[in-house]
Design a protein around this motif. Structure first.
Motif, PDB file in Angstrom:
ATOM      1  N   CYS A 235       5.267  -0.928  -6.500  1.00  0.00           N
ATOM      2  CA  CYS A 235       4.447  -0.694  -5.303  1.00  0.00           C
ATOM      3  C   CYS A 235       3.745   0.658  -5.362  1.00  0.00           C
ATOM      4  O   CYS A 235       2.609   0.803  -4.907  1.00  0.00           O
ATOM      5  CB  CYS A 235       5.315  -0.772  -4.053  1.00  0.00           C
ATOM      6  SG  CYS A 235       5.780  -2.451  -3.574  1.00  0.00           S
ATOM      7  N   ALA A 236       4.409   1.646  -5.939  1.00  0.00           N
ATOM      8  CA  ALA A 236       3.817   2.982  -6.045  1.00  0.00           C
ATOM      9  C   ALA A 236       2.573   2.978  -6.926  1.00  0.00           C
ATOM     10  O   ALA A 236       1.722   3.868  -6.812  1.00  0.00           O
ATOM     11  CB  ALA A 236       4.851   3.969  -6.584  1.00  0.00           C
ATOM     12  N   SER A 237       2.451   1.991  -7.797  1.00  0.00           N
ATOM     13  CA  SER A 237       1.286   1.918  -8.691  1.00  0.00           C
ATOM     14  C   SER A 237       0.087   1.242  -8.030  1.00  0.00           C
ATOM     15  O   SER A 237      -1.004   1.209  -8.608  1.00  0.00           O
ATOM     16  CB  SER A 237       1.655   1.148  -9.965  1.00  0.00           C
ATOM     17  OG  SER A 237       1.815  -0.238  -9.692  1.00  0.00           O
ATOM     18  N   LEU A 238       0.267   0.695  -6.823  1.00  0.00           N
ATOM     19  CA  LEU A 238      -0.788  -0.090  -6.176  1.00  0.00           C
ATOM     20  C   LEU A 238      -1.701   0.725  -5.268  1.00  0.00           C
ATOM     21  O   LEU A 238      -2.659   0.189  -4.707  1.00  0.00           O
ATOM     22  CB  LEU A 238      -0.161  -1.232  -5.369  1.00  0.00           C
ATOM     23  CG  LEU A 238       0.679  -2.234  -6.175  1.00  0.00           C
ATOM     24  CD1 LEU A 238       1.279  -3.284  -5.251  1.00  0.00           C
ATOM     25  CD2 LEU A 238      -0.157  -2.888  -7.267  1.00  0.00           C
ATOM     26  N   ASN A 239      -1.381   2.007  -5.095  1.00  0.00           N
ATOM     27  CA  ASN A 239      -2.221   2.898  -4.279  1.00  0.00           C
ATOM     28  C   ASN A 239      -2.374   2.419  -2.833  1.00  0.00           C
ATOM     29  O   ASN A 239      -3.455   2.506  -2.244  1.00  0.00           O
ATOM     30  CB  ASN A 239      -3.607   3.066  -4.920  1.00  0.00           C
ATOM     31  CG  ASN A 239      -3.519   3.676  -6.308  1.00  0.00           C
ATOM     32  OD1 ASN A 239      -2.795   4.644  -6.531  1.00  0.00           O
ATOM     33  ND2 ASN A 239      -4.232   3.087  -7.265  1.00  0.00           N
ATOM     34  N   GLY A 240      -1.293   1.931  -2.274  1.00  0.00           N
ATOM     35  CA  GLY A 240      -1.301   1.545  -0.874  1.00  0.00           C
ATOM     36  C   GLY A 240      -2.040   0.248  -0.612  1.00  0.00           C
ATOM     37  O   GLY A 240      -2.479  -0.445  -1.531  1.00  0.00           O
ATOM     38  N   CYS A 241      -2.176  -0.070   0.679  1.00  0.00           N
ATOM     39  CA  CYS A 241      -2.836  -1.321   1.064  1.00  0.00           C
ATOM     40  C   CYS A 241      -3.478  -1.144   2.433  1.00  0.00           C
ATOM     41  O   CYS A 241      -2.858  -0.601   3.359  1.00  0.00           O
ATOM     42  CB  CYS A 241      -1.806  -2.453   1.099  1.00  0.00           C
ATOM     43  SG  CYS A 241      -2.477  -4.083   1.489  1.00  0.00           S
ATOM     44  N   GLU A 242      -4.702  -1.600   2.578  1.00  0.00           N
ATOM     45  CA  GLU A 242      -5.406  -1.509   3.849  1.00  0.00           C
ATOM     46  C   GLU A 242      -4.897  -2.577   4.823  1.00  0.00           C
ATOM     47  O   GLU A 242      -4.412  -3.640   4.403  1.00  0.00           O
ATOM     48  CB  GLU A 242      -6.910  -1.684   3.638  1.00  0.00           C
ATOM     49  CG  GLU A 242      -7.562  -0.595   2.787  1.00  0.00           C
ATOM     50  CD  GLU A 242      -7.501   0.773   3.444  1.00  0.00           C
ATOM     51  OE1 GLU A 242      -7.580   0.833   4.691  1.00  0.00           O
ATOM     52  OE2 GLU A 242      -7.377   1.772   2.715  1.00  0.00           O
ATOM     53  N   THR A 243      -5.026  -2.318   6.101  1.00  0.00           N
ATOM     54  CA  THR A 243      -4.631  -3.285   7.120  1.00  0.00           C
ATOM     55  C   THR A 243      -5.413  -4.588   6.949  1.00  0.00           C
ATOM     56  O   THR A 243      -6.630  -4.577   6.768  1.00  0.00           O
ATOM     57  CB  THR A 243      -4.891  -2.713   8.523  1.00  0.00           C
ATOM     58  OG1 THR A 243      -4.115  -1.523   8.692  1.00  0.00           O
ATOM     59  CG2 THR A 243      -4.509  -3.717   9.601  1.00  0.00           C
ATOM     60  N   GLY A 244      -4.693  -5.691   6.948  1.00  0.00           N
ATOM     61  CA  GLY A 244      -5.311  -6.999   6.773  1.00  0.00           C
ATOM     62  C   GLY A 244      -5.398  -7.462   5.331  1.00  0.00           C
ATOM     63  O   GLY A 244      -5.649  -8.643   5.071  1.00  0.00           O
ATOM     64  N   GLU A 245      -5.190  -6.562   4.383  1.00  0.00           N
ATOM     65  CA  GLU A 245      -5.236  -6.923   2.968  1.00  0.00           C
ATOM     66  C   GLU A 245      -3.847  -7.328   2.480  1.00  0.00           C
ATOM     67  O   GLU A 245      -2.849  -7.202   3.202  1.00  0.00           O
ATOM     68  CB  GLU A 245      -5.771  -5.750   2.138  1.00  0.00           C
ATOM     69  CG  GLU A 245      -7.202  -5.358   2.493  1.00  0.00           C
ATOM     70  CD  GLU A 245      -8.183  -6.490   2.243  1.00  0.00           C
ATOM     71  OE1 GLU A 245      -8.087  -7.144   1.177  1.00  0.00           O
ATOM     72  OE2 GLU A 245      -9.025  -6.740   3.122  1.00  0.00           O
ATOM     73  N   ALA A 246      -3.759  -7.797   1.228  1.00  0.00           N
ATOM     74  CA  ALA A 246      -2.482  -8.212   0.657  1.00  0.00           C
ATOM     75  C   ALA A 246      -2.453  -7.900  -0.831  1.00  0.00           C
ATOM     76  O   ALA A 246      -3.467  -8.050  -1.522  1.00  0.00           O
ATOM     77  CB  ALA A 246      -2.252  -9.707   0.886  1.00  0.00           C
TER      78      ALA A 246
END
Length: 367
Positions: A235-246
């Motif tokens: 998960c740390a490699s994914l650079n977070g996630c915007e609201t509504g995204e997956a």
């Protein structure tokens, strides 16, 4: 590239223990559009195979220089544990050993794995209770396994298989007319399950995550705890996630093969069009991530209805409408969508409203 390697590991695991000459092994892989560098068999007047021109070339060239591969030593080690073997069998093992070495598997580990008929010798590298090690290698290894083989890596013993999750069946009646017509293709595709989502042995579970994807409270924390520390590393490699995204990751120590992380909207100040749109996007993008990764069964928690403050009686309609519309377009790609609830009140909300979106018959439809 990672998927290619996983596929090759699966191919090696499926090779019969009595494979014939190495030329036959090379031919099998060449038919699958995989080419190898020249491989010399002792006693053979010429090398077998053609120069590698596929994406494997870089990996083959990068085989560890420190591990000098000797087919003579490998066969001697194998003979010590498996007794004498025929010339034909030795040539078969040579092919498998050469392939394994090209893929970076040590000779000793490969010989041990050939003796058992699988690549289980790699298991000692997989420690799902530790944050050490390369999560990419662990992910590739776990995703290459069958459900049966992956069970030894679950961090829970009391898992629930898909066969033990009842299917919801549309029933006639209902207090309100349905907005949707009857669609028999969607039968047997919906479940309402009360219990722990981390116990489900299905293709994918959805995590109601926060924007960092690094874990939190509620279902988010439960999924991270059950999966083990390797999940947080990916998960740390994914650079977070915007609201509504997956975004999708491996399930690691979970019975679920994948975890789909989505970030729901915060609705403590009330539900507006922005919150409704974001919540629908959570469900739609999660289903899209599932189908793009060939996950045919997916379970949803009640997204945003906890500390994010989205009223459950409103959230259920956004969830059901989005799932219904996605299944209409992609019913051939999904076998089961599971609404996993914890509170009895949430279960009742789904059971009351499911007939509005998945009616038994279009008797009182609006159109």
């Amino acid at each position: 590239m990672a998927l290619q390697m996983s596929a090759l590991f699966s191919y090696v695991r499926a090779l019969p223990r009595t494979t014939g000459p190495l030329s036959r092994v090379c031919a099998d892989f060449q038919r699958a559009s995989v080419k190898f560098k020249h491989i010399v068999v002792p006693g053979s007047p010429r090398p077998i195979g053609k120069p590698a021109t596929s994406l494997l070339r870089g990996h083959i060239n990068a085989t560890r220089r420190g591990e000098k591969f000797s087919t003579t030593i490998a066969l001697r080690e194998y003979s010590q544990v498996n007794g004498s073997s025929s010339s034909r069998e030795r040539r078969g093992w040579l092919g498998k050993i050469a392939l394994g070495t090209a893929l970076g598997v040590s000779t000793v580990a490969l010989v041990q794995s050939l003796h058992t008929g699988t690549l289980a010798a790699m298991a000692h590298k997989v420690d799902l209770n530790s944050a050490k090690g390369d999560w990419k290698e662990t992910k590739d290894f776990l995703l290459s396994l069958s459900v049966k083989d992956r069970r030894q890596y679950y961090r829970t013993s009391d898992f629930v298989s898909l066969d033990n999750i009842p299917v919801w069946t549309p029933t006639a009646g209902g207090s309100e007319p349905s907005q949707y017509q009857r669609n028999e293709k969607l039968d047997q595709k919906i479940s309402v399950y009360t219990g722990d989502i981390t116990k489900l042995e299905i293709d994918a579970i959805v995590n109601a995550a926060n924007n960092t994807l690094l874990g939190g409270g509620g279902v988010d924390g439960a999924i991270h705890n059950a999966a083990g520390p390797q999940l947080k590393k990916e998960c740390a490699s994914l650079n977070g996630c915007e609201t509504g995204e997956a975004k999708i990751t491996c399930g690691y120590g979970l019975p679920a093969k994948y975890v789909i992380h989505t970030v729901g909207p915060i609705a403590k100040g009330g539900v507006g069009e922005g919150q409704r749109k974001a919540l629908r996007s959570c469900y739609k993008n999660s289903l899209k991530a599932a189908t793009e990764n060939a996950a045919r069964s997916v379970a949803f928690p009640c997204i945003s209805t906890g500390i994010y403050g989205y009223p459950p009686e409103q959230a259920v309609h956004e969830a059901l409408a989005t799932v219904r519309e996605y299944l209409e377009a992609h019913h051939d790609k999904l076998d089961r969508v599971i609404f996993c609830v914890f509170l009895p009140t949430d279960k009742e909300l789904y059971l009351q409203n499911l007939p509005l979106y998945f009616p038994a018959a279009c008797v009182r439809c609006k159109h």
